[in-house]
Scaffold this motif. Structure first.
Motif, mmCIF file in Angstrom:
data_model
loop_
_atom_site.group_PDB
_atom_site.id
_atom_site.type_symbol
_atom_site.label_atom_id
_atom_site.label_comp_id
_atom_site.label_asym_id
_atom_site.label_seq_id
_atom_site.Cartn_x
_atom_site.Cartn_y
_atom_site.Cartn_z
ATOM 1 N N GLY A 42 0.898 -1.186 -0.197
ATOM 2 C CA GLY A 42 0.107 -0.164 0.075
ATOM 3 C C GLY A 42 0.822 1.146 0.050
ATOM 4 O O GLY A 42 0.505 2.249 -0.821
ATOM 5 N N ASP A 43 1.872 1.298 0.764
ATOM 6 C CA ASP A 43 2.816 2.383 0.942
ATOM 7 C C ASP A 43 3.526 2.658 -0.693
ATOM 8 O O ASP A 43 3.804 3.709 -0.833
ATOM 9 N N ALA A 44 4.125 1.604 -1.033
ATOM 10 C CA ALA A 44 4.960 1.787 -2.302
ATOM 11 C C ALA A 44 4.166 1.773 -3.660
ATOM 12 O O ALA A 44 4.531 2.427 -4.398
ATOM 13 N N ALA A 45 2.801 1.454 -3.481
ATOM 14 C CA ALA A 45 1.947 1.531 -4.834
ATOM 15 C C ALA A 45 2.708 1.088 -6.060
ATOM 16 O O ALA A 45 2.737 1.797 -7.142
ATOM 17 N N ARG A 97 21.826 5.917 -12.235
ATOM 18 C CA ARG A 97 20.956 6.610 -11.251
ATOM 19 C C ARG A 97 19.806 6.245 -11.158
ATOM 20 O O ARG A 97 18.973 6.673 -10.280
ATOM 21 N N HIS A 98 19.176 5.381 -11.924
ATOM 22 C CA HIS A 98 17.888 4.665 -11.834
ATOM 23 C C HIS A 98 17.950 3.911 -10.544
ATOM 24 O O HIS A 98 18.836 3.045 -10.290
ATOM 25 N N LEU A 99 16.860 3.728 -10.125
ATOM 26 C CA LEU A 99 16.491 2.948 -9.055
ATOM 27 C C LEU A 99 16.746 1.130 -9.181
ATOM 28 O O LEU A 99 16.349 0.729 -10.196
ATOM 29 N N ALA A 100 17.542 0.596 -8.261
ATOM 30 C CA ALA A 100 17.668 -0.829 -8.438
ATOM 31 C C ALA A 100 16.408 -1.674 -7.562
ATOM 32 O O ALA A 100 16.152 -2.447 -7.969
ATOM 33 N N TYR A 101 16.456 -0.884 -6.419
ATOM 34 C CA TYR A 101 15.418 -1.768 -5.608
ATOM 35 C C TYR A 101 14.915 -0.790 -4.639
ATOM 36 O O TYR A 101 15.386 0.149 -4.279
ATOM 37 N N VAL A 102 13.546 -0.984 -3.856
ATOM 38 C CA VAL A 102 13.105 -0.356 -2.890
ATOM 39 C C VAL A 102 12.962 -1.464 -1.599
ATOM 40 O O VAL A 102 12.289 -2.575 -1.668
ATOM 41 N N ILE A 103 13.502 -1.550 -0.570
ATOM 42 C CA ILE A 103 13.623 -2.484 0.750
ATOM 43 C C ILE A 103 13.214 -1.913 1.820
ATOM 44 O O ILE A 103 13.818 -0.684 2.011
ATOM 45 N N TYR A 104 12.311 -2.265 2.394
ATOM 46 C CA TYR A 104 11.601 -1.931 3.797
ATOM 47 C C TYR A 104 12.353 -2.118 4.629
ATOM 48 O O TYR A 104 12.835 -3.570 5.120
ATOM 49 N N THR A 105 12.718 -1.315 5.604
ATOM 50 C CA THR A 105 13.346 -1.402 7.113
ATOM 51 C C THR A 105 12.335 -2.534 7.907
ATOM 52 O O THR A 105 11.179 -2.484 7.548
ATOM 53 N N GLY A 293 29.532 8.511 0.282
ATOM 54 C CA GLY A 293 30.124 7.845 -0.780
ATOM 55 C C GLY A 293 29.037 7.109 -1.704
ATOM 56 O O GLY A 293 27.966 7.256 -1.493
ATOM 57 N N ALA A 294 29.658 6.199 -2.339
ATOM 58 C CA ALA A 294 28.781 5.501 -3.511
ATOM 59 C C ALA A 294 27.662 4.872 -3.053
ATOM 60 O O ALA A 294 26.581 4.569 -3.680
ATOM 61 N N GLY A 295 27.647 4.224 -1.751
ATOM 62 C CA GLY A 295 26.562 3.620 -1.017
ATOM 63 C C GLY A 295 25.154 4.139 -0.598
ATOM 64 O O GLY A 295 24.335 3.366 -0.271
ATOM 65 N N VAL A 296 25.477 5.509 -0.237
ATOM 66 C CA VAL A 296 24.280 6.211 0.166
ATOM 67 C C VAL A 296 23.061 6.024 -0.726
ATOM 68 O O VAL A 296 23.128 6.357 -1.870
ATOM 69 N N ALA A 297 22.080 5.698 -0.165
ATOM 70 C CA ALA A 297 20.816 5.766 -0.958
ATOM 71 C C ALA A 297 20.222 6.986 -1.269
ATOM 72 O O ALA A 297 20.608 7.912 -0.848
ATOM 73 N N ARG A 298 19.317 6.852 -2.177
ATOM 74 C CA ARG A 298 18.449 8.082 -2.622
ATOM 75 C C ARG A 298 17.792 8.780 -1.529
ATOM 76 O O ARG A 298 17.552 10.100 -1.427
ATOM 77 N N GLY A 299 17.174 8.101 -0.668
ATOM 78 C CA GLY A 299 16.273 8.430 0.349
ATOM 79 C C GLY A 299 15.208 7.613 0.674
ATOM 80 O O GLY A 299 15.434 6.235 0.340
ATOM 81 N N TYR A 300 14.061 7.782 1.382
ATOM 82 C CA TYR A 300 13.060 7.036 1.813
ATOM 83 C C TYR A 300 11.933 7.304 0.761
ATOM 84 O O TYR A 300 11.519 8.594 0.412
ATOM 85 N N LEU A 301 11.208 6.433 0.270
ATOM 86 C CA LEU A 301 10.013 6.356 -0.514
ATOM 87 C C LEU A 301 8.883 7.134 0.212
ATOM 88 O O LEU A 301 8.699 6.751 1.400
ATOM 89 N N ASN A 302 8.585 8.204 -0.506
ATOM 90 C CA ASN A 302 7.206 8.847 0.078
ATOM 91 C C ASN A 302 7.475 9.736 1.546
ATOM 92 O O ASN A 302 6.730 9.604 2.181
#
Length: 363
Positions: A42-45, A97-105, A293-302
């Protein structure tokens, strides 16, 4: 694109197919509680959902109403008439720079958050693994973690980045340390990433060792590490927000220390120990760990407000971003980092009570 399939080769093929197409995958493990899966969905839609019978059953029919389902069991699948070759990324306008995955904590520190990781971060992780762990085409990597957990991405890129074999043990082997030990030996596994709690529960943790045993997910006890002397032991640390792993420590043969360090940064990664004013703490003092550095994520979805709070512009390297981990650490005399816990409202460390943002006295 969401993917909810049982643990199988089809799961791995589905993840690789999404990545090769330049998409971002959202893993939904059918073994997770239905409420958790529906919350994430529901959150990721997502626009599409790749599912099998186990995935559809885990989600329930109500959750499938608002998403287009690509059913793996369809007699004539949608991709049957498509080319078998990989799409050309440049023709599709795709970049690193495109997303590879979205994983929830997990939600252990609050509401679960969808962490957005880009392709270049995953590539950097894979290249670092080749050097750190000596993975090659003859290696045999075990895929132990749930694919709803970011450690699964770590295992996948470790194997396929080197052309190594990836082994998927059945749940009966993953959930019992004695059966897992037999599986690792029988399959001649060379690289395994396992949680210390699993090894701690084993009567003979040393028998679980592969050629390279990577401990991750929690801080291992020193006595456990000493009991695993038959393998090359590595302790890996990193939040989901820093593409799985930020630092590693390789255990020396003569290790007899009281604590297990989290080591030093992997390639193209920078770490800082900062005080409450954003300044570096003195060597040996406790500070909050920031990762750049290179591993830092884009951020949190929504979650733009939380993203702005936890992902900040680096004052040290122009154009870099730092992730504020909320973890406390200090440098040991040999230059390795020691993890000391969370910088929550109040954290007690070895008799010292540290207020948020304050620097502890040298321990």
């Amino acid at each position: 694109m969401a993917i909810c399939v049982e643990r199988s080769p089809a799961m791995v093929v589905g993840l690789l197919a999404i990545l090769k197409a330049g998409g971002a995958y959202l893993p939904l493990d059918p073994a997770y509680p239905c409420a958790r899966l529906r919350q994430v969905l529901g959150d990721a839609a997502p626009r599409l959902l790749l599912a099998d019978a186990a995935g559809r059953a885990a989600l329930g029919p109500e959750a499938l109403v608002d998403v287009s389902v690509v059913d793996l069991e369809t007699a004539t699948p949608a991709w049957a008439e498509l080319s078998a070759s990989d799409p050309e990324p440049r023709a599709l306008g795709l970049t690193a720079r495109h997303l590879a995955y979205v994983i929830y904590t997990s939600g252990s520190t609050g509401t679960p958050k969808g962490v957005m990781v880009e392709h270049h971060s995953l590539v950097n992780l894979g290249l670092a693994q080749l050097v750190l762990f000596g993975v090659c085409s003859n290696s045999r990597v075990v895929q132990f973690a749930s694919f709803g957990f970011d450690a699964s991405a770590w295992e996948l890129v470790m194997a396929f980045g080197a052309g190594a074999a990836l082994h998927l043990p059945a749940d009966e082997f993953r959930q019992a340390s004695n059966k897992l030990s037999d599986y690792l030996r029988r399959e001649a596994i060379t690289h395994a990433t396992l949680p210390p709690a699993l090894l701690q529960a084993s009567r003979e943790p040393g028998c679980l060792a592969s050629q390279v045993l990577i401990l991750a997910g929690e801080l291992p006890k020193a006595e456990l590490v000493r009991s695993l002397a038959s393998a090359s032991i590595v302790n890996a640390y990193g939040p989901t927000e820093a593409a799985v792993c930020a630092t590693v420590w390789s255990c020396p043969d003569d290790f007899d220390g009281p604590v297990v360090p989290i080591g030093r940064p992997i390639a193209n990664t920078r770490v800082y120990l900062l005080d409450g004013h954003g300044g570096p703490v003195p060597f040996g003092a406790v500070g909050e760990l920031y990762i750049g550095g290179a591993g830092v994520a884009r951020g949190y979805l929504n979650r733009p407000e939380l993203t702005a709070e936890r992902f900040i512009a680096s004052p040290f390297v122009e154009g870099d971003r730092l992730y504020k981990t909320g973890d406390l650490a200090r440098y040991l005399p040999d230059g390795n980092l020691e993890f000391l816990g969370r910088n929550d409202d109040q954290v007690k460390i070895r008799g010292f009570r540290i207020e948020p943002g304050e620097i502890a006295a040298r321990l």
